[in-house]
Design an enzyme around this catalytic site. Structure first.
Site, short mmCIF file in Angstrom:
data_model
loop_
_atom_site.label_atom_id
_atom_site.label_comp_id
_atom_site.label_asym_id
_atom_site.label_seq_id
_atom_site.Cartn_x
_atom_site.Cartn_y
_atom_site.Cartn_z
N GLY A 1 87.20 -35.16 -46.55
CA GLY A 1 86.99 -36.60 -46.84
C GLY A 1 85.59 -37.07 -46.53
CB ALA B 1 94.00 -17.63 -59.52
N GLY C 1 88.07 -28.15 -51.04
CA GLY C 1 88.10 -27.00 -51.96
C GLY C 1 86.70 -26.53 -52.30
N GLY D 1 82.13 -36.63 -51.77
CA GLY D 1 82.72 -36.40 -53.09
C GLY D 1 84.03 -37.14 -53.31
CB ILE D 2 87.10 -36.06 -55.12
CG1 ILE D 2 86.44 -35.82 -56.49
CG2 ILE D 2 88.52 -36.57 -55.31
CD1 ILE D 2 87.07 -34.69 -57.31
CG ASN E 1 89.47 -33.72 -51.55
OD1 ASN E 1 89.35 -33.90 -52.76
ND2 ASN E 1 88.41 -33.59 -50.74
CE1 TYR F 1 87.99 -25.26 -57.73
CE2 TYR F 1 88.30 -25.51 -60.10
CZ TYR F 1 88.16 -26.08 -58.85
OH TYR F 1 88.20 -27.43 -58.70
NE ARG G 1 83.14 -26.65 -44.82
CZ ARG G 1 82.89 -25.78 -45.76
NH1 ARG G 1 83.31 -24.54 -45.64
NH2 ARG G 1 82.21 -26.14 -46.85
N1 LIG Z 1 84.21 -32.30 -59.00
C1 LIG Z 1 85.04 -31.95 -59.93
O1 LIG Z 1 84.72 -31.97 -61.13
C2 LIG Z 1 86.44 -31.52 -59.59
C3 LIG Z 1 87.35 -31.37 -60.64
C4 LIG Z 1 88.65 -30.98 -60.37
C5 LIG Z 1 89.05 -30.76 -59.07
N2 LIG Z 1 88.14 -30.90 -58.06
C6 LIG Z 1 88.64 -30.65 -56.71
O2 LIG Z 1 88.51 -31.81 -55.92
C7 LIG Z 1 88.29 -31.46 -54.56
C8 LIG Z 1 87.02 -32.14 -54.05
O3 LIG Z 1 85.95 -31.72 -54.88
P1 LIG Z 1 84.52 -32.43 -54.88
O4 LIG Z 1 84.07 -32.44 -56.28
O5 LIG Z 1 84.55 -33.66 -54.09
O6 LIG Z 1 83.70 -31.27 -54.14
P2 LIG Z 1 82.49 -31.33 -53.11
O7 LIG Z 1 81.67 -32.54 -53.34
O8 LIG Z 1 81.88 -29.98 -53.23
O9 LIG Z 1 83.25 -31.47 -51.71
C9 LIG Z 1 84.10 -30.44 -51.26
C10 LIG Z 1 84.74 -30.91 -49.97
O10 LIG Z 1 85.61 -29.87 -49.49
C11 LIG Z 1 85.25 -29.58 -48.15
N3 LIG Z 1 85.52 -28.19 -47.82
C12 LIG Z 1 85.20 -27.08 -48.54
N4 LIG Z 1 85.60 -25.98 -47.88
C13 LIG Z 1 86.17 -26.39 -46.73
C14 LIG Z 1 86.77 -25.73 -45.62
N5 LIG Z 1 86.85 -24.39 -45.55
N6 LIG Z 1 87.26 -26.48 -44.61
C15 LIG Z 1 87.18 -27.82 -44.64
N7 LIG Z 1 86.61 -28.51 -45.65
C16 LIG Z 1 86.11 -27.80 -46.69
C17 LIG Z 1 83.77 -29.89 -48.07
O11 LIG Z 1 83.38 -30.04 -46.73
P3 LIG Z 1 81.83 -29.79 -46.27
O12 LIG Z 1 81.10 -31.07 -46.52
O13 LIG Z 1 81.96 -29.41 -44.87
O14 LIG Z 1 81.30 -28.68 -47.14
C18 LIG Z 1 83.72 -31.18 -48.89
O15 LIG Z 1 84.13 -32.25 -48.12
C19 LIG Z 1 88.21 -29.94 -54.52
O16 LIG Z 1 89.46 -29.40 -54.16
C20 LIG Z 1 87.88 -29.58 -55.96
O17 LIG Z 1 88.30 -28.29 -56.30
C21 LIG Z 1 86.86 -31.28 -58.29
#
Ligand SMILES: NC(=O)c1ccc[n+]([C@@H]2O[C@H](COP(=O)([O-])OP(=O)(O)OC[C@H]3O[C@@H](n4cnc5c(N)ncnc54)[C@H](OP(=O)(O)O)[C@@H]3O)[C@@H](O)[C@H]2O)c1
EC number: 1.1.1.100
Length: 234
Positions: free
Chosen positions: A10, A142, A77, A13-14, A75, A140, A34
């Site tokens: 949280g 999968a 990922g 991003g999303i 969330n 991803y 993190r």
């Molecule tokens: N952006 C898109 O187009 C899109 C589309 C479909 C689905 N999604 C999904 O939506 C979710 C959020 O994506 P986003 O676009 O907001 O991505 P993002 O901006 O890259 O943010 C990813 C978030 O996940 C956290 N994270 C990653 N690995 C982690 C771990 N091992 N332990 C704890 N936290 C972890 C990150 O924390 P840190 O700040 O510590 O790295 C960050 O807060 C993800 O599951 C992604 O797959 C995104």
């Protein structure tokens, strides 16, 4: 309504948009991060969801401050895109360990309190890519498709305990995750989206908040697309 809400990832991003949506509605919101400085306005707990001990510690902190988690949004990922022949075992397993097994860890721990409370809301953030597929995204896709089977199994297992499990499947959203795409890749994606644009994180947050609201009390095991129509029929 002031529930104890946890949004993993949280801090940006999303996830940050989701955390803000719950906080704006008056809930007590905890977020995981993190590294670096987490955003203000939330209970920020340091937690890497690939580490079971850190997950346990994070829950203890949240329970001490806000009480047991009543709404969990899984969330956090990552992506590690690569064509199959170049995809290393580490590329594959690290994405599964974060997106799928990490979700299992946080959901399992949240359920302890939800079972006791005889109520709970769990929302998993999947992706349109989970059911649509994406070249270079076998790992991803999968992991995100697996979240559907995971949520639907739990919806059947724990429905009688008044705990709902739903999945939100965003399309392409403007965040750090998609900033790595080239202008050409972006234009190609947008040309396939009926609404002709990327989503804003707040548009995903609105669907998540709905699924955690009283208005969604009879919805469980659902996969809600927030993808501008990209994944229609999948
Ligand atoms: N952006 C898109 O187009 C899109 C589309 C479909 C689905 N999604 C999904 O939506 C979710 C959020 O994506 P986003 O676009 O907001 O991505 P993002 O901006 O890259 O943010 C990813 C978030 O996940 C956290 N994270 C990653 N690995 C982690 C771990 N091992 N332990 C704890 N936290 C972890 C990150 O924390 P840190 O700040 O510590 O790295 C960050 O807060 C993800 O599951 C992604 O797959 C995104």
């Amino acid at each position: 309504m002031s529930r104890s809400v946890l949004v993993t990832g949280g801090n940006r991003g999303i996830g940050l948009a989701i955390a803000r949506a719950f906080a704006d509605a008056g809930d007590k919101v905890a977020i995981t991060y993190r590294s670096g400085e987490p955003p203000a306005g939330f209970l920020a707990v340091k937690c890497d969801i690939t580490d079971a001990e850190q997950v346990e510690q994070a829950y203890k902190e949240i329970e001490d401050a806000h009480g047991p988690v009543e709404v969990l949004v899984a969330n956090a990922g990552i992506t590690k895109d690569q064509l199959l022949m170049r995809m290393s075992e580490e590329d594959f397993t690290s994405v599964i360990d974060t997106n799928l097994t990490g979700t299992f860890r946080v959901v399992k721990r949240a359920n302890r309190g939800m079972l006791r409370a005889k109520k709970g809301r769990v929302v998993l953030i999947s992706s349109v890519v989970g059911l649509y597929g994406g070249p270079g995204q076998a790992n991803y896709a999968a992991s995100k498709a697996a979240l559907v089977g995971f949520a639907r199994s739990l919806a059947r297992e724990l429905g009688s305990r008044n705990i709902t499990f739903n999945v939100v499947a965003p399309g392409f959203v403007d965040t750090d995750m998609t900033k790595v795409l080239t202008d050409e890749q972006r234009a190609n994606i947008v040309s396939q989206v009926p609404l002709g644009r990327y989503a804003q994180p707040e548009e995903v947050a609105a669907a998540v908040r709905f699924l955690a609201s009283d208005d969604a009390s009879y919805i469980t095991g659902a996969v809600i697309p927030v993808d501008g129509g990209l994944g229609m029929g999948h």
